[in-house]
Design a protein around this motif. Sequence first.
Motif, PDB file in Angstrom:
ATOM      1  N   ASP A 108      -3.588   8.849  -3.822  1.00  0.00           N
ATOM      2  CA  ASP A 108      -2.132   8.916  -3.958  1.00  0.00           C
ATOM      3  C   ASP A 108      -1.444   8.348  -2.725  1.00  0.00           C
ATOM      4  OD1 ASP A 108      -2.463  10.092  -6.449  1.00  0.00           O
ATOM      5  OD2 ASP A 108      -1.894  12.106  -5.784  1.00  0.00           O
ATOM      6  N   LEU A 109      -1.975   8.660  -1.565  1.00  0.00           N
ATOM      7  CA  LEU A 109      -1.406   8.164  -0.319  1.00  0.00           C
ATOM      8  C   LEU A 109      -1.505   6.640  -0.249  1.00  0.00           C
ATOM      9  CD1 LEU A 109      -0.105   8.921   2.360  1.00  0.00           C
ATOM     10  CD2 LEU A 109      -2.395   9.376   3.262  1.00  0.00           C
ATOM     11  N   ALA A 110      -2.656   6.091  -0.593  1.00  0.00           N
ATOM     12  CA  ALA A 110      -2.830   4.638  -0.582  1.00  0.00           C
ATOM     13  C   ALA A 110      -1.852   3.972  -1.549  1.00  0.00           C
ATOM     14  CB  ALA A 110      -4.270   4.262  -0.925  1.00  0.00           C
ATOM     15  N   GLN A 111      -1.720   4.543  -2.733  1.00  0.00           N
ATOM     16  CA  GLN A 111      -0.787   3.993  -3.727  1.00  0.00           C
ATOM     17  C   GLN A 111       0.653   4.040  -3.203  1.00  0.00           C
ATOM     18  OE1 GLN A 111      -1.421   2.652  -6.801  1.00  0.00           O
ATOM     19  NE2 GLN A 111      -3.613   3.044  -6.844  1.00  0.00           N
ATOM     20  N   ALA A 112       1.007   5.156  -2.577  1.00  0.00           N
ATOM     21  CA  ALA A 112       2.371   5.324  -2.075  1.00  0.00           C
ATOM     22  C   ALA A 112       2.685   4.390  -0.913  1.00  0.00           C
ATOM     23  CB  ALA A 112       2.591   6.778  -1.660  1.00  0.00           C
ATOM     24  N   LEU A 113       1.679   4.029  -0.151  1.00  0.00           N
ATOM     25  CA  LEU A 113       1.903   3.183   1.032  1.00  0.00           C
ATOM     26  C   LEU A 113       1.944   1.691   0.726  1.00  0.00           C
ATOM     27  CD1 LEU A 113      -0.289   5.026   3.689  1.00  0.00           C
ATOM     28  CD2 LEU A 113       2.216   4.926   3.572  1.00  0.00           C
ATOM     29  N   THR A 114       1.620   1.283  -0.490  1.00  0.00           N
ATOM     30  CA  THR A 114       1.580  -0.161  -0.782  1.00  0.00           C
ATOM     31  C   THR A 114       2.939  -0.815  -0.553  1.00  0.00           C
ATOM     32  OG1 THR A 114       1.918   0.248  -3.141  1.00  0.00           O
ATOM     33  CG2 THR A 114      -0.361  -0.056  -2.394  1.00  0.00           C
ATOM     34  N   VAL A 158      -0.659  -4.951  10.354  1.00  0.00           N
ATOM     35  CA  VAL A 158       0.014  -3.914   9.558  1.00  0.00           C
ATOM     36  C   VAL A 158      -0.981  -2.813   9.199  1.00  0.00           C
ATOM     37  CG1 VAL A 158       1.197  -3.419   7.378  1.00  0.00           C
ATOM     38  CG2 VAL A 158       1.753  -5.504   8.658  1.00  0.00           C
ATOM     39  N   LEU A 159      -2.177  -3.198   8.770  1.00  0.00           N
ATOM     40  CA  LEU A 159      -3.190  -2.209   8.404  1.00  0.00           C
ATOM     41  C   LEU A 159      -3.615  -1.378   9.608  1.00  0.00           C
ATOM     42  CD1 LEU A 159      -5.354  -4.348   5.975  1.00  0.00           C
ATOM     43  CD2 LEU A 159      -3.780  -2.500   5.359  1.00  0.00           C
ATOM     44  N   ARG A 160      -3.749  -2.017  10.759  1.00  0.00           N
ATOM     45  CA  ARG A 160      -4.129  -1.292  11.983  1.00  0.00           C
ATOM     46  C   ARG A 160      -3.041  -0.273  12.346  1.00  0.00           C
ATOM     47  NH1 ARG A 160      -6.283  -5.322  14.532  1.00  0.00           N
ATOM     48  NH2 ARG A 160      -4.331  -6.165  15.268  1.00  0.00           N
ATOM     49  N   TRP A 179     -10.505   5.197   5.036  1.00  0.00           N
ATOM     50  CA  TRP A 179     -10.679   4.910   3.617  1.00  0.00           C
ATOM     51  C   TRP A 179      -9.337   4.549   2.979  1.00  0.00           C
ATOM     52  CZ3 TRP A 179      -8.895   6.389  -1.106  1.00  0.00           C
ATOM     53  CH2 TRP A 179      -9.626   5.966  -2.207  1.00  0.00           C
ATOM     54  N   VAL A 180      -8.277   5.283   3.325  1.00  0.00           N
ATOM     55  CA  VAL A 180      -6.951   5.006   2.775  1.00  0.00           C
ATOM     56  C   VAL A 180      -6.525   3.582   3.124  1.00  0.00           C
ATOM     57  CG1 VAL A 180      -4.472   5.571   2.963  1.00  0.00           C
ATOM     58  CG2 VAL A 180      -6.159   7.407   2.705  1.00  0.00           C
ATOM     59  N   VAL A 181      -6.754   3.170   4.354  1.00  0.00           N
ATOM     60  CA  VAL A 181      -6.357   1.832   4.788  1.00  0.00           C
ATOM     61  C   VAL A 181      -7.182   0.763   4.064  1.00  0.00           C
ATOM     62  CG1 VAL A 181      -6.313   0.272   6.771  1.00  0.00           C
ATOM     63  CG2 VAL A 181      -5.377   2.573   6.973  1.00  0.00           C
ATOM     64  N   ARG A 182      -8.460   1.011   3.878  1.00  0.00           N
ATOM     65  CA  ARG A 182      -9.299   0.063   3.137  1.00  0.00           C
ATOM     66  C   ARG A 182      -8.839  -0.028   1.673  1.00  0.00           C
ATOM     67  NH1 ARG A 182     -13.238  -1.961   5.941  1.00  0.00           N
ATOM     68  NH2 ARG A 182     -14.532  -2.563   4.186  1.00  0.00           N
ATOM     69  N   ARG A 183      -8.493   1.100   1.092  1.00  0.00           N
ATOM     70  CA  ARG A 183      -7.990   1.112  -0.291  1.00  0.00           C
ATOM     71  C   ARG A 183      -6.637   0.429  -0.360  1.00  0.00           C
ATOM     72  NH1 ARG A 183      -8.113   0.335  -5.380  1.00  0.00           N
ATOM     73  NH2 ARG A 183      -7.134   1.909  -6.687  1.00  0.00           N
ATOM     74  N   LEU A 184      -5.795   0.644   0.627  1.00  0.00           N
ATOM     75  CA  LEU A 184      -4.493  -0.010   0.697  1.00  0.00           C
ATOM     76  C   LEU A 184      -4.659  -1.523   0.718  1.00  0.00           C
ATOM     77  CD1 LEU A 184      -1.404   0.163   1.083  1.00  0.00           C
ATOM     78  CD2 LEU A 184      -1.834   0.523   3.528  1.00  0.00           C
ATOM     79  N   ALA A 185      -5.582  -2.013   1.534  1.00  0.00           N
ATOM     80  CA  ALA A 185      -5.849  -3.452   1.585  1.00  0.00           C
ATOM     81  C   ALA A 185      -6.299  -3.953   0.215  1.00  0.00           C
ATOM     82  CB  ALA A 185      -6.910  -3.759   2.638  1.00  0.00           C
ATOM     83  N   LEU A 245      -3.358  -4.192  -2.181  1.00  0.00           N
ATOM     84  CA  LEU A 245      -2.443  -5.286  -1.843  1.00  0.00           C
ATOM     85  C   LEU A 245      -3.095  -6.660  -1.952  1.00  0.00           C
ATOM     86  CD1 LEU A 245      -0.692  -3.607   1.198  1.00  0.00           C
ATOM     87  CD2 LEU A 245       0.386  -4.208  -0.979  1.00  0.00           C
ATOM     88  N   GLY A 246      -4.412  -6.687  -2.139  1.00  0.00           N
ATOM     89  CA  GLY A 246      -5.117  -7.969  -2.175  1.00  0.00           C
ATOM     90  C   GLY A 246      -5.236  -8.597  -0.807  1.00  0.00           C
ATOM     91  N   TRP A 247      -5.201  -7.762   0.226  1.00  0.00           N
ATOM     92  CA  TRP A 247      -5.338  -8.232   1.599  1.00  0.00           C
ATOM     93  C   TRP A 247      -6.795  -8.158   2.021  1.00  0.00           C
ATOM     94  CZ3 TRP A 247      -0.893  -5.272   4.598  1.00  0.00           C
ATOM     95  CH2 TRP A 247       0.344  -5.710   4.133  1.00  0.00           C
TER      96      TRP A 247
END
Length: 103
Positions: free
Chosen positions: A41-47, A64-66, A86-92, A95-97
């Motif tokens: 949920d956090l990763a989705q919310a941070l996109t 930005v990810l750092r 893990w959240v940051v990796r999922r966020l990337a 976002l397709g980053w």
Amino acid sequence: MDDPNQIEVPPSFLALFATPSGLRLTEPISFVRERYELCEDLAQALTEQAAAAQFRTGDAESVVLRKMQAALSVDGSAVEPREAQWVVRRLAELLGWPQPEDG
């Protein structure tokens, strides 16, 4: 008794709570599932926030990810440092980053 919860925790998240051999969890699956739901949920919310920050500042995606990981890793955060990573990796991924370097 069957577990009525249909949420499937991905192997990448299960690994955060596995023994070094990877054969057993160090926490009950219900706890791991709860933590996964929070982190997903956090990763989705941070996109949106991450994309807006990248556009606004012109920073590279890796920067930005750092910064996101640093913000998630402060004392008192809702997530543990391994979960923040893990959240940051999922966020990337969302976002397709490119995936951030581990460090």
